[in-house]
Design a protein around this motif. Structure first.
Motif, PDB file in Angstrom:
ATOM      1  N   VAL A   1       0.836  -1.194   0.000  1.00 16.69           N
ATOM      2  CA  VAL A   1       0.000   0.000   0.000  1.00 16.69           C
ATOM      3  C   VAL A   1       0.877   1.253   0.000  1.00 16.69           C
ATOM      4  O   VAL A   1       0.650   2.187  -0.781  1.00 16.69           O
ATOM      5  N   MET A   2       1.879   1.278   0.855  1.00 15.77           N
ATOM      6  CA  MET A   2       2.767   2.441   0.926  1.00 15.77           C
ATOM      7  C   MET A   2       3.475   2.653  -0.420  1.00 15.77           C
ATOM      8  O   MET A   2       3.632   3.788  -0.870  1.00 15.77           O
ATOM      9  N   LEU A   3       3.885   1.573  -1.056  1.00 15.16           N
ATOM     10  CA  LEU A   3       4.568   1.667  -2.344  1.00 15.16           C
ATOM     11  C   LEU A   3       3.637   2.237  -3.414  1.00 15.16           C
ATOM     12  O   LEU A   3       4.003   3.183  -4.119  1.00 15.16           O
ATOM     13  N   LYS A   4       2.420   1.716  -3.506  1.00 17.50           N
ATOM     14  CA  LYS A   4       1.509   2.199  -4.552  1.00 17.50           C
ATOM     15  C   LYS A   4       1.080   3.637  -4.309  1.00 17.50           C
ATOM     16  O   LYS A   4       0.806   4.365  -5.248  1.00 17.50           O
TER      17      LYS A   4
ATOM     18  N   ARG B   1       4.519   6.625  -0.783  1.00 23.46           N
ATOM     19  CA  ARG B   1       4.833   7.188   0.532  1.00 23.46           C
ATOM     20  C   ARG B   1       6.231   6.743   0.960  1.00 23.46           C
ATOM     21  O   ARG B   1       6.794   5.790   0.430  1.00 23.46           O
ATOM     22  N   ASN B   2       6.766   7.424   1.959  1.00 22.29           N
ATOM     23  CA  ASN B   2       8.120   7.184   2.445  1.00 22.29           C
ATOM     24  C   ASN B   2       8.235   5.801   3.103  1.00 22.29           C
ATOM     25  O   ASN B   2       7.525   5.513   4.067  1.00 22.29           O
ATOM     26  N   ILE B   3       9.136   4.963   2.576  1.00 24.93           N
ATOM     27  CA  ILE B   3       9.386   3.622   3.132  1.00 24.93           C
ATOM     28  C   ILE B   3      10.878   3.460   3.358  1.00 24.93           C
ATOM     29  O   ILE B   3      11.689   3.753   2.476  1.00 24.93           O
ATOM     30  N   ILE B   4      11.215   2.955   4.541  1.00 28.98           N
ATOM     31  CA  ILE B   4      12.605   2.674   4.891  1.00 28.98           C
ATOM     32  C   ILE B   4      12.711   1.202   5.291  1.00 28.98           C
ATOM     33  O   ILE B   4      11.907   0.723   6.094  1.00 28.98           O
ATOM     34  N   LEU B   5      13.682   0.513   4.735  1.00 31.78           N
ATOM     35  CA  LEU B   5      13.968  -0.865   5.126  1.00 31.78           C
ATOM     36  C   LEU B   5      15.336  -0.895   5.794  1.00 31.78           C
ATOM     37  O   LEU B   5      16.298  -0.319   5.268  1.00 31.78           O
ATOM     38  N   ALA B   6      15.404  -1.556   6.944  1.00 37.27           N
ATOM     39  CA  ALA B   6      16.670  -1.690   7.672  1.00 37.27           C
ATOM     40  C   ALA B   6      17.055  -3.169   7.709  1.00 37.27           C
ATOM     41  O   ALA B   6      16.833  -3.862   8.706  1.00 37.27           O
TER      42      ALA B   6
ATOM     43  N   ALA C   1      20.065 -10.906  -1.953  1.00 33.66           N
ATOM     44  CA  ALA C   1      19.621  -9.804  -1.092  1.00 33.66           C
ATOM     45  C   ALA C   1      20.033  -8.459  -1.686  1.00 33.66           C
ATOM     46  O   ALA C   1      19.240  -7.512  -1.699  1.00 33.66           O
ATOM     47  N   LEU C   2      21.253  -8.368  -2.197  1.00 33.11           N
ATOM     48  CA  LEU C   2      21.724  -7.127  -2.817  1.00 33.11           C
ATOM     49  C   LEU C   2      20.885  -6.784  -4.051  1.00 33.11           C
ATOM     50  O   LEU C   2      20.534  -5.623  -4.271  1.00 33.11           O
ATOM     51  N   GLU C   3      20.561  -7.788  -4.836  1.00 37.21           N
ATOM     52  CA  GLU C   3      19.715  -7.565  -6.016  1.00 37.21           C
ATOM     53  C   GLU C   3      18.331  -7.065  -5.590  1.00 37.21           C
ATOM     54  O   GLU C   3      17.788  -6.131  -6.189  1.00 37.21           O
ATOM     55  N   ASN C   4      17.764  -7.665  -4.536  1.00 33.79           N
ATOM     56  CA  ASN C   4      16.458  -7.223  -4.036  1.00 33.79           C
ATOM     57  C   ASN C   4      16.523  -5.793  -3.507  1.00 33.79           C
ATOM     58  O   ASN C   4      15.620  -4.990  -3.746  1.00 33.79           O
ATOM     59  N   MET C   5      17.594  -5.465  -2.791  1.00 30.28           N
ATOM     60  CA  MET C   5      17.747  -4.101  -2.275  1.00 30.28           C
ATOM     61  C   MET C   5      17.874  -3.106  -3.416  1.00 30.28           C
ATOM     62  O   MET C   5      17.281  -2.027  -3.370  1.00 30.28           O
ATOM     63  N   HIS C   6      18.641  -3.467  -4.439  1.00 32.70           N
ATOM     64  CA  HIS C   6      18.788  -2.586  -5.595  1.00 32.70           C
ATOM     65  C   HIS C   6      17.440  -2.356  -6.270  1.00 32.70           C
ATOM     66  O   HIS C   6      17.075  -1.221  -6.578  1.00 32.70           O
ATOM     67  N   LYS C   7      16.702  -3.417  -6.482  1.00 34.11           N
ATOM     68  CA  LYS C   7      15.385  -3.309  -7.115  1.00 34.11           C
ATOM     69  C   LYS C   7      14.478  -2.371  -6.320  1.00 34.11           C
ATOM     70  O   LYS C   7      13.817  -1.496  -6.882  1.00 34.11           O
ATOM     71  N   LEU C   8      14.450  -2.532  -4.994  1.00 33.14           N
ATOM     72  CA  LEU C   8      13.609  -1.685  -4.143  1.00 33.14           C
ATOM     73  C   LEU C   8      14.108  -0.247  -4.131  1.00 33.14           C
ATOM     74  O   LEU C   8      13.315   0.698  -4.151  1.00 33.14           O
ATOM     75  N   SER C   9      15.419  -0.059  -4.127  1.00 30.78           N
ATOM     76  CA  SER C   9      15.990   1.286  -4.137  1.00 30.78           C
ATOM     77  C   SER C   9      15.592   2.035  -5.406  1.00 30.78           C
ATOM     78  O   SER C   9      15.241   3.220  -5.354  1.00 30.78           O
ATOM     79  N   VAL C  10      15.619   1.364  -6.528  1.00 34.97           N
ATOM     80  CA  VAL C  10      15.219   1.970  -7.796  1.00 34.97           C
ATOM     81  C   VAL C  10      13.742   2.384  -7.747  1.00 34.97           C
ATOM     82  O   VAL C  10      13.343   3.364  -8.373  1.00 34.97           O
ATOM     83  N   LEU C  11      12.937   1.682  -6.966  1.00 30.94           N
ATOM     84  CA  LEU C  11      11.514   2.007  -6.813  1.00 30.94           C
ATOM     85  C   LEU C  11      11.282   3.147  -5.819  1.00 30.94           C
ATOM     86  O   LEU C  11      10.147   3.530  -5.578  1.00 30.94           O
ATOM     87  N   GLY C  12      12.359   3.659  -5.225  1.00 26.61           N
ATOM     88  CA  GLY C  12      12.232   4.789  -4.306  1.00 26.61           C
ATOM     89  C   GLY C  12      12.246   4.419  -2.837  1.00 26.61           C
ATOM     90  O   GLY C  12      12.066   5.280  -1.976  1.00 26.61           O
ATOM     91  N   ILE C  13      12.469   3.163  -2.529  1.00 27.96           N
ATOM     92  CA  ILE C  13      12.550   2.716  -1.141  1.00 27.96           C
ATOM     93  C   ILE C  13      13.945   3.052  -0.615  1.00 27.96           C
ATOM     94  O   ILE C  13      14.947   2.829  -1.302  1.00 27.96           O
ATOM     95  N   THR C  14      14.018   3.558   0.603  1.00 29.06           N
ATOM     96  CA  THR C  14      15.312   3.842   1.220  1.00 29.06           C
ATOM     97  C   THR C  14      15.805   2.586   1.924  1.00 29.06           C
ATOM     98  O   THR C  14      15.110   2.030   2.775  1.00 29.06           O
TER      99      THR C  14
END
Length: 182
Positions: free
Chosen positions: A107-110, A113-118, A128-141
């Protein structure tokens, strides 16, 4: 501000508890523990989920897919997944929304809105790095708990405050939890 704090089963539950403890009381906070986080809470902190009570946040169940935070019409400002397990990271990266945490993430992604993953893992696997890169490109911090060594007083509390302060900065929550460059 309305904030979602999702706590998953990666090691580091104590950081999540301290993050919640330091949140200003004027922030409307919704907290969700994954089933693995509930187990980690017991193993790492010798705490039971039923003992987690706080007047400063609303505790939601991971299985409650119909909770308020599962809807885009419920206006929340930001979400942090702290710690973020590799399982949750992978689900987020491919759009699996099978529990309240991953549904709220979707929901936050669509809603953009601001999303941070730690993510709490070391070392990170190529997947994991590939998944983080994919999410980062989508605007996730992507903001793992990476320590800063900026002062001579580096006890555990100082390091935890540094991490929490950096996450607060990303969430636009005023704080003075760590020493800043002058």
């Amino acid at each position: 501000m309305k904030l979602i704090v999702a706590i998953t089963g990666a090691s580091g539950i104590n950081l999540s508890l301290k993050f919640l403890e330091k949140l200003p009381s004027n922030i409307e906070t919704y907290v969700v523990f994954s089933s693995s986080a509930i187990l980690a809470l017991k193993l790492e902190n010798n705490l039971l989920y039923k003992d987690i009570k706080n007047q400063n946040f609303t505790l939601l169940k991971e299985s409650d897919i119909g909770a308020c935070i599962a809807s885009g019409s419920f206006k929340t400002d930001a979400m942090i997944i702290l710690p973020c397990s590799m399982n949750t990271l992978a689900k987020c990266a491919v759009g699996i929304a099978d529990n309240l945490i991953t549904r709220a993430f979707s929901v936050m992604l669509k809603e953009k809105r601001n999303i941070i993953l730690a993510p709490r893992e070391m070392p990170f696997s190529p997947i994991a790095l590939e998944n983080m890169h994919k999410l980062s490109v989508l605007g996730i911090t992507i903001a793992p708990p990476t320590l800063g060594y900026y002062s001579n007083q580096q006890n555990l509390e100082d390091m935890e405050n540094f991490l929490i302060g950096k996450w607060f900065d990303l969430l636009k929550i005023d704080n003075n939890l760590y020493k800043r460059w002058e």
